[in-house]
Motif scaffolding. Structure first.
Motif, short mmCIF file in Angstrom:
data_model
loop_
_atom_site.label_atom_id
_atom_site.label_comp_id
_atom_site.label_asym_id
_atom_site.label_seq_id
_atom_site.Cartn_x
_atom_site.Cartn_y
_atom_site.Cartn_z
N GLY A 1 0.79 -1.23 0.00
CA GLY A 1 0.00 0.00 0.00
C GLY A 1 0.81 1.26 0.00
N VAL A 2 2.08 1.19 -0.44
CA VAL A 2 2.96 2.35 -0.44
C VAL A 2 3.46 2.61 -1.86
N GLU A 3 3.12 3.79 -2.41
CA GLU A 3 3.60 4.18 -3.72
C GLU A 3 4.96 4.87 -3.59
N THR A 4 5.80 4.73 -4.59
CA THR A 4 7.12 5.34 -4.54
C THR A 4 7.19 6.55 -5.48
N ILE A 5 7.96 7.54 -5.05
CA ILE A 5 8.16 8.76 -5.83
C ILE A 5 9.66 8.96 -6.02
N THR A 6 10.10 9.23 -7.22
CA THR A 6 11.51 9.51 -7.49
C THR A 6 11.62 10.82 -8.28
N MET A 7 12.80 11.43 -8.22
CA MET A 7 13.07 12.65 -8.98
C MET A 7 14.26 12.39 -9.91
N ASP A 8 14.14 12.84 -11.15
CA ASP A 8 15.21 12.67 -12.13
C ASP A 8 16.19 13.83 -12.01
N VAL A 9 17.30 13.60 -11.31
CA VAL A 9 18.31 14.64 -11.10
C VAL A 9 19.69 14.08 -11.40
N ASP A 10 20.61 14.95 -11.73
CA ASP A 10 22.00 14.53 -12.00
C ASP A 10 22.73 14.21 -10.70
N ASN A 11 22.50 15.02 -9.67
CA ASN A 11 23.16 14.85 -8.38
C ASN A 11 22.16 14.29 -7.38
N VAL A 12 22.44 13.11 -6.83
CA VAL A 12 21.49 12.46 -5.92
C VAL A 12 21.20 13.32 -4.69
N GLU A 13 22.15 14.17 -4.31
CA GLU A 13 21.93 15.02 -3.14
C GLU A 13 20.87 16.09 -3.39
N ASP A 14 20.58 16.34 -4.65
CA ASP A 14 19.55 17.34 -4.99
C ASP A 14 18.15 16.73 -5.03
#
Length: 271
Positions: free
Chosen positions: A241-254
């Motif tokens: 019951g948990v959806e995942t969200i990701t962000m497409d960035v060059d630097n993982v810290e961002d």
């Protein structure tokens, strides 16, 4: 997906759950450094202490058995896990956490950085680390729940192997509060690694609680922010019951700051 989360935050029907990844962004010591400190205090070679089959929890358990208590280690952690006000005020993520204005913030981090950023920004909050804190909590201000304990209360800290085994029952007053707080609310998890068995069991138990209720279909969606896509983890989490969200960035810290920035804008658009 982001629109639904933004609506939940806007209507005060969302809980934030913060893991170690958020604290590590401030440059706090790693678990490896903590183990080196334990080895130093017990006069052991850290390379020998961390032998095959030995994990951090076992080492912390050994320390407590040898010393009889964790007070000395807790004091060192309290000093080393703190950052000065200027550095905390410069932390984009910590400022964003305050701006998102969650009614409930849970964290497995021992450090004081979340409550301190609230203080620095003049925002009212109530820290909760034990049953007494629950009875004193003002329901009209943000609750910051130290789910694995707080440096002000040695007994509250979940650090050793035995501590974790006890918490796996999820029957302490803080666990009961958590179950109450998430009913009817979405939960957003940030800063977590899914190698954390304690967290994986928590997610599984959330799903089981709703399934046993007979109203699984009415459960508000929950979310986990991940810095990188992981199809295996995403499929397992969805089954819980948990959806995942990701962000497409060059630097993982961002990744997390960018996600929070997008989320803040989405919430603002609803006002």
């Amino acid at each position: 997906m982001l629109d639904g989360l933004a609506r939940a935050i806007h209507t005060k029907r969302a809980v934030l759950f913060v893991g170690a990844g958020v604290s590590m962004s401030l440059g706090l010591p790693s678990w490896g450094q903590l183990m080196n400190k334990i080895a130093e205090e017990l006069d052991y070679d850290p390379n020998i202490m961390m032998g095959p089959g030995v994990n951090y929890l076992t080492i912390a358990e050994f320390y407590k058995l040898e010393k009889g208590k964790i007070g000395g280690l807790r004091s060192w952690m309290d000093r080393e896990w703190s950052v000065d006000d200027a550095k905390l005020q410069a932390s984009k993520v910590h400022n964003q956490i305050v701006e998102l204005d969650f009614p409930f913030i849970y964290t497995t981090n021992y450090d004081r950085n979340i409550e301190n950023i609230f203080k620095l920004k003049g925002m009212k909050h109530h820290k909760i680390a034990n049953a007494k804190d629950i009875t004193l909590a003002n329901p009209d201000i943000a609750h910051i729940v130290k789910f694995h304990g707080d440096f002000d209360d040695d007994l509250s800290m979940v650090l050793t192997e035995s501590d974790y085994f006890e918490r796996l029952n999820f029957e302490t007053p803080l666990d009961i509060k958590f179950r109450s707080d998430i009913l009817g609310r979405s939960v957003l998890f940030v800063g977590y690694s899914l190698t954390d068995l304690n967290m994986r069991l928590l997610l599984y138990k959330m799903q089981k609680m709703w399934k046993l209720s007979g109203y699984e279909g009415d459960r508000p969606p929950s979310y986990m922010f991940m810095t990188r896509p992981d199809p295996v983890q995403q499929r397992v989490l969805r089954s819980w019951g948990v959806e995942t969200i990701t962000m497409d960035v060059d630097n993982v810290e961002d990744a997390l700051p960018n996600f929070f920035e997008t989320l803040i804008a989405s919430v603002a658009a609803l006002k």
